[in-house]
Design an enzyme around this catalytic site. Sequence first.
Site, PDB file in Angstrom:
ATOM      1  N   ASN A   9       1.085  -1.050  -0.056  1.00 22.72           N
ATOM      2  CA  ASN A   9       0.175  -0.197  -0.253  1.00 22.72           C
ATOM      3  C   ASN A   9       0.574   1.056  -0.248  1.00 22.72           C
ATOM      4  O   ASN A   9       1.163   1.215   1.340  1.00 22.72           O
ATOM      5  CB  ASN A   9      -0.617  -0.572   0.893  1.00 22.72           C
ATOM      6  CG  ASN A   9      -1.101   1.120   1.661  1.00 22.72           C
ATOM      7  OD1 ASN A   9      -1.753   1.913   0.927  1.00 22.72           O
ATOM      8  ND2 ASN A   9      -2.652   1.368   2.999  1.00 22.72           N
ATOM      9  N   TRP A  10       0.756   1.873  -1.383  1.00 25.04           N
ATOM     10  CA  TRP A  10       1.877   2.825  -1.658  1.00 25.04           C
ATOM     11  C   TRP A  10       1.349   4.322  -0.711  1.00 25.04           C
ATOM     12  O   TRP A  10       2.187   4.630  -0.133  1.00 25.04           O
ATOM     13  CB  TRP A  10       2.287   3.631  -2.769  1.00 25.04           C
ATOM     14  CG  TRP A  10       3.522   2.350  -2.938  1.00 25.04           C
ATOM     15  CD1 TRP A  10       3.400   0.401  -2.942  1.00 25.04           C
ATOM     16  CD2 TRP A  10       3.518   2.022  -4.565  1.00 25.04           C
ATOM     17  NE1 TRP A  10       3.937  -0.285  -4.093  1.00 25.04           N
ATOM     18  CE2 TRP A  10       4.466   1.390  -5.016  1.00 25.04           C
ATOM     19  CE3 TRP A  10       2.976   3.105  -5.697  1.00 25.04           C
ATOM     20  CZ2 TRP A  10       4.588   0.743  -6.193  1.00 25.04           C
ATOM     21  CZ3 TRP A  10       3.790   2.990  -6.864  1.00 25.04           C
ATOM     22  CH2 TRP A  10       5.056   1.596  -6.839  1.00 25.04           C
ATOM     23  N   LYS A  11       0.084   4.375  -0.043  1.00 23.95           N
ATOM     24  CA  LYS A  11      -0.337   5.710   0.280  1.00 23.95           C
ATOM     25  C   LYS A  11      -0.448   6.316  -0.700  1.00 23.95           C
ATOM     26  O   LYS A  11      -0.794   6.644  -1.907  1.00 23.95           O
ATOM     27  CB  LYS A  11      -0.518   5.284   1.725  1.00 23.95           C
ATOM     28  CG  LYS A  11       0.245   4.355   2.604  1.00 23.95           C
ATOM     29  CD  LYS A  11       0.290   4.627   4.277  1.00 23.95           C
ATOM     30  CE  LYS A  11       0.052   3.263   4.589  1.00 23.95           C
ATOM     31  NZ  LYS A  11      -0.657   3.277   5.574  1.00 23.95           N
ATOM     32  N   HIS A  96     -10.015   0.697   4.878  1.00 23.71           N
ATOM     33  CA  HIS A  96      -8.706   1.532   5.358  1.00 23.71           C
ATOM     34  C   HIS A  96      -8.546   2.344   6.907  1.00 23.71           C
ATOM     35  O   HIS A  96      -9.537   3.485   6.639  1.00 23.71           O
ATOM     36  CB  HIS A  96      -6.951   1.990   4.320  1.00 23.71           C
ATOM     37  CG  HIS A  96      -6.247   2.005   4.653  1.00 23.71           C
ATOM     38  ND1 HIS A  96      -5.550   2.609   5.503  1.00 23.71           N
ATOM     39  CD2 HIS A  96      -4.751   0.857   4.531  1.00 23.71           C
ATOM     40  CE1 HIS A  96      -4.344   2.644   6.542  1.00 23.71           C
ATOM     41  NE2 HIS A  96      -3.925   1.412   5.916  1.00 23.71           N
ATOM     42  N   GLU A  98      -7.068   4.798   7.622  1.00 22.54           N
ATOM     43  CA  GLU A  98      -6.780   6.022   6.926  1.00 22.54           C
ATOM     44  C   GLU A  98      -7.927   6.843   6.572  1.00 22.54           C
ATOM     45  O   GLU A  98      -8.066   8.049   6.753  1.00 22.54           O
ATOM     46  CB  GLU A  98      -5.167   6.823   6.454  1.00 22.54           C
ATOM     47  CG  GLU A  98      -3.981   6.295   7.578  1.00 22.54           C
ATOM     48  CD  GLU A  98      -3.451   5.747   7.468  1.00 22.54           C
ATOM     49  OE1 GLU A  98      -3.585   5.459   5.215  1.00 22.54           O
ATOM     50  OE2 GLU A  98      -2.311   5.116   7.057  1.00 22.54           O
ATOM     51  N   GLU A 168      -5.773  -4.936  10.345  1.00 20.55           N
ATOM     52  CA  GLU A 168      -4.311  -4.188  10.598  1.00 20.55           C
ATOM     53  C   GLU A 168      -5.171  -2.875  11.652  1.00 20.55           C
ATOM     54  O   GLU A 168      -5.619  -2.340  12.064  1.00 20.55           O
ATOM     55  CB  GLU A 168      -4.814  -3.163   9.797  1.00 20.55           C
ATOM     56  CG  GLU A 168      -3.954  -3.627   8.178  1.00 20.55           C
ATOM     57  CD  GLU A 168      -3.294  -2.587   7.109  1.00 20.55           C
ATOM     58  OE1 GLU A 168      -2.811  -2.875   6.679  1.00 20.55           O
ATOM     59  OE2 GLU A 168      -4.817  -1.275   6.929  1.00 20.55           O
ATOM     60  N   GLY A 174       2.379   2.203  10.253  1.00 19.07           N
ATOM     61  CA  GLY A 174       2.976   3.514  10.793  1.00 19.07           C
ATOM     62  C   GLY A 174       3.596   4.235  11.963  1.00 19.07           C
ATOM     63  O   GLY A 174       4.365   5.149  12.106  1.00 19.07           O
ATOM     64  N   SER A 214       2.754  -1.998  10.247  1.00 14.08           N
ATOM     65  CA  SER A 214       4.856  -1.894  10.358  1.00 14.08           C
ATOM     66  C   SER A 214       5.432  -2.830  10.135  1.00 14.08           C
ATOM     67  O   SER A 214       6.036  -3.583  11.436  1.00 14.08           O
ATOM     68  CB  SER A 214       5.261  -1.533  12.120  1.00 14.08           C
ATOM     69  OG  SER A 214       4.450   0.003  12.632  1.00 14.08           O
ATOM     70  N   GLY A 235       2.559  -1.038   3.985  1.00 12.40           N
ATOM     71  CA  GLY A 235       2.805  -0.075   3.683  1.00 12.40           C
ATOM     72  C   GLY A 235       3.690   0.888   3.280  1.00 12.40           C
ATOM     73  O   GLY A 235       4.432   0.755   2.926  1.00 12.40           O
ATOM     74  N   GLY A 236       4.481   1.300   4.928  1.00  9.60           N
ATOM     75  CA  GLY A 236       6.087   2.246   4.405  1.00  9.60           C
ATOM     76  C   GLY A 236       6.744   1.502   3.746  1.00  9.60           C
ATOM     77  O   GLY A 236       7.989   1.168   2.635  1.00  9.60           O
TER      78      GLY A 236
HETATM   79  P1  PGA Z   1       2.385   0.497   7.359  1.00 11.83           P
HETATM   80  O1  PGA Z   1       1.294   0.897   7.196  1.00 11.83           O
HETATM   81  O2  PGA Z   1       2.804  -0.606   7.259  1.00 11.83           O
HETATM   82  O3  PGA Z   1       3.573   1.220   6.893  1.00 11.83           O
HETATM   83  O4  PGA Z   1       2.595   0.215   9.851  1.00 11.83           O
HETATM   84  C1  PGA Z   1       0.296  -0.634   6.818  1.00 11.83           C
HETATM   85  C2  PGA Z   1      -1.352  -0.140   6.174  1.00 11.83           C
HETATM   86  O5  PGA Z   1      -0.922   1.195   6.692  1.00 11.83           O
HETATM   87  O6  PGA Z   1      -2.051  -0.542   5.124  1.00 11.83           O
END
Ligand code: PGA
Length: 254
Positions: A9-11, A96, A98, A168, A174, A214, A235-236
């Site tokens: 997930n590049w966001k 998600h 967010e 999640e 994050g 994470s 994500g990251g």
């Molecule tokens: P993260 O994000 O790996 O940076 O914690 C995961 C996600 O939000 O899908």
Amino acid sequence: MRRKIVAGNWKMNLSFTDAEDLINDLLDTLDEEKPTAEVIICPPYPYLELATDYMEENLFKVGAQNISSFGAGAYTGEVSASMLKSMDVTHCIIGHSERRKYFNEDDKMLTAKVNQALAHQLTPIFCVGESLPEREAGKDKEVVRRQVRHGLFHLDTVEFARVVIAYEPVWAIGTGMTATPEQAKDMHAYIRTLIAERYDEKVAEETMILYGGSCNSENAADLFSQEGIDGGLIGGASLKVDEFISICKQASAK
Ligand code: PGA
């Protein structure tokens, strides 16, 4: 037998050129390493076509990070499931945390998004997870139960079988604070119990449930070796080729 999935997930990150470089690096490395896990990348909308152009190489599939809850028409700024399908996008992240938090996406809207995705043959990667205060108050399972029920349990068995779930925990996203393998395993098992109650044991056994929050090259092996954890939503760490490929390899090893 469930196959492992690793979805990146590049966001809202990377310039067009950086995205192009990342896709090229991923293609080269995936071609070399050929992980057996299914790899999905979810770039921002304007970069989707960069990725879908390479789909025929079969090294990864392409997902969107969101879709509209509406079908088509006067909804400025929205992107529909049918548009994504027409670009060969295969998956779509829905719910998600967010999106739930910053864009007020509620259960009703998420149900509509899941329906849109399924109606246009996209696979929803449906995210659920509790916040830290909810976990500390012992409400983590109650929250996840509500999210799974409201978002997905209106589906019939055939529809439900096309959904991937991502657990999640919001406090792990994050933050560098990964859930322990035991915490993740426990919640995955709980989600399967809910599915078995609503559908049956076979459906529960066959449902793909990913862990996200994470997840990185240091902790992926421990997480993915847990019973019932079918891979990760990353994500990251999905923005760094070496990290992401290492995670894909660790998913492939199990
Ligand atoms: P993260 O994000 O790996 O940076 O914690 C995961 C996600 O939000 O899908």
